[in-house]
Design an enzyme around this catalytic site. Structure first.
Site, mmCIF file in Angstrom:
data_model
loop_
_atom_site.group_PDB
_atom_site.id
_atom_site.type_symbol
_atom_site.label_atom_id
_atom_site.label_comp_id
_atom_site.label_asym_id
_atom_site.label_seq_id
_atom_site.Cartn_x
_atom_site.Cartn_y
_atom_site.Cartn_z
ATOM 1 N N GLN A 45 -17.988 40.255 38.288
ATOM 2 C CA GLN A 45 -17.695 41.418 37.443
ATOM 3 C C GLN A 45 -18.971 42.136 37.003
ATOM 4 O O GLN A 45 -20.073 41.613 37.144
ATOM 5 C CB GLN A 45 -16.911 40.955 36.207
ATOM 6 C CG GLN A 45 -17.618 39.841 35.430
ATOM 7 C CD GLN A 45 -16.680 39.016 34.558
ATOM 8 O OE1 GLN A 45 -15.603 39.471 34.203
ATOM 9 N NE2 GLN A 45 -17.083 37.811 34.207
ATOM 10 N N ASP A 169 -9.258 31.368 27.213
ATOM 11 C CA ASP A 169 -9.896 32.545 26.627
ATOM 12 C C ASP A 169 -10.354 33.431 27.779
ATOM 13 O O ASP A 169 -11.519 33.415 28.166
ATOM 14 C CB ASP A 169 -11.080 32.088 25.760
ATOM 15 C CG ASP A 169 -11.822 33.268 25.160
ATOM 16 O OD1 ASP A 169 -11.328 34.410 25.271
ATOM 17 O OD2 ASP A 169 -12.910 33.051 24.586
ATOM 18 N N SER A 170 -9.411 34.174 28.339
ATOM 19 C CA SER A 170 -9.711 34.911 29.568
ATOM 20 C C SER A 170 -9.830 36.401 29.299
ATOM 21 O O SER A 170 -9.451 36.893 28.244
ATOM 22 C CB SER A 170 -8.584 34.681 30.570
ATOM 23 O OG SER A 170 -7.379 35.160 30.019
HETATM 24 N N1 AG3 Z 1 -11.262 37.819 25.950
HETATM 25 C C1 AG3 Z 1 -10.087 38.657 25.852
HETATM 26 C C2 AG3 Z 1 -10.403 40.092 25.715
HETATM 27 C C3 AG3 Z 1 -9.360 41.030 26.105
HETATM 28 C C4 AG3 Z 1 -9.795 42.368 25.700
HETATM 29 N N2 AG3 Z 1 -9.252 43.404 26.521
HETATM 30 C C5 AG3 Z 1 -9.753 44.635 26.565
HETATM 31 N N3 AG3 Z 1 -10.764 44.977 25.838
HETATM 32 N N4 AG3 Z 1 -9.199 45.490 27.353
HETATM 33 C C6 AG3 Z 1 -12.224 37.821 24.913
HETATM 34 C C7 AG3 Z 1 -13.304 36.851 25.100
HETATM 35 C C8 AG3 Z 1 -13.861 36.426 23.810
HETATM 36 N N5 AG3 Z 1 -14.389 35.113 23.839
#
Ligand code: AG3
Length: 291
Positions: A45, A169-170
């Protein structure tokens, strides 16, 4: 932190550099950037770290805001303390994703936790977090923590009855994160949980991601006998309202588990026992999405 209110005549962004994440073709979240601290491309990414005027350092993956120093406590406390306080004795915790270390930090605050395994696919996220987010990633070197850079799906498939709590935590469920919301992964995660184990994940926002949220809700319920959703307010995520799922391998509805009190001495900024229980009471429009 003191916030200087722009005069009414200057409410439209002008001077300086701004970052925007579009949540739809017509709406988004915008912050003024003081400095770009990092910008790179990993095998998985685009990775960027900004120093922003009002949210502190901010981690952005493929254009989506993941973590800001100002509001990360809401997400990490709710994704971790809800399953850990709902479990009677969480000794072994697996975190899939979460390379910024925020979930690890919160899990370690529970004295029952003997071991936290973090399985993050992207080394660059861990490296950037160590460098630019010391208050979040600072506990990755704790002796109770094992950090593994590998594919969480494969890792979970290799483990049986090995964890009391699994936390996913994705990023949003597109590209490499999308297998983490499929039934095959949920089944493997169920097998990787010890009896009485709990599974928690972020399950997208009800305002801009209702389709994704509905899909996660349906899939998780097909696999786990008990799954409920809860909410928290996260200003930097699409719509400002975010959902999580708590699923149980057995037992009663996860929404009606009476949480253990937080271990003595833990001071949280968002999570409270009362809020834990309240967060499972969903507004009607959210109930309709997950039903
Ligand atoms: N992970 C989920 C974030 C999702 C946010 N989506 C977005 N901004 N479109 C967060 C990781 C934190 N440890």
């Amino acid at each position: 932190m003191t916030i200087e209110k722009p005069p009414i005549s200057a409410r439209t962004p002008s001077r300086g550099k701004w970052f925007t994440e579009l949540h739809s073709p017509g709406a988004g979240f915008t912050v003024r950037v003081k400095k770009t601290l990092f910008s790179g491309k990993s095998p998985f990414q685009d990775v960027a770290v900004f120093d922003t005027e009002d949210y502190g350092h901010m981690l952005v993956l493929d254009g989506a805001v993941q973590t800001t120093e100002r509001d990360e406590f809401v997400y990490h406390e709710m994704l971790v303390h809800v399953p850990l306080c709902a479990h009677p004795k969480p000794r072994r915790v697996l975190i899939v994703g979460g390379g910024d270390g925020g979930c690890v930090r919160e899990a370690l605050r529970h004295p029952e936790v003997e071991r936290v395994t973090l399985v993050e696919i992207d080394q660059m996220v861990v490296d950037c977090s160590r460098k630019f987010f010391p208050t979040i990633a600072g506990k990755l070197d704790d002796p109770r923590v094992e950090v593994r850079i590998e594919d969480g799906v494969k890792f979970v498939k290799k483990h049986e009855r090995a964890f009391d709590v699994i936390i996913v935590d994705s990023t949003d469920p597109v590209n490499m994160a999308s297998p983490l919301t499929r039934a095959t992964f949920f089944r493997a995660a169920k097998e990787a949980l010890a009896p009485g184990g709990l599974y928690a994940c972020q399950s997208q926002g009800p305002l801009f991601e209702m389709k994704g949220m509905r899909r996660i809700a349906r899939t998780i319920r097909k696999v786990f006998p008990n799954a409920s959703h809860y909410l928290a307010n996260i200003p930097t995520y699409p719509g400002g309202v975010w959902s999580f799922a708590l699923a149980g391998k057995s037992g009663k509805s996860t929404a009606s588990i009476v949480p253990r009190p937080l271990p003595k001495g833990i001071r949280t900024h968002y999570y409270t026992t009362g809020l834990h229980r309240a967060s499972f009471h969903l507004p009607r429009y959210v109930e309709e999405i997950v039903r």
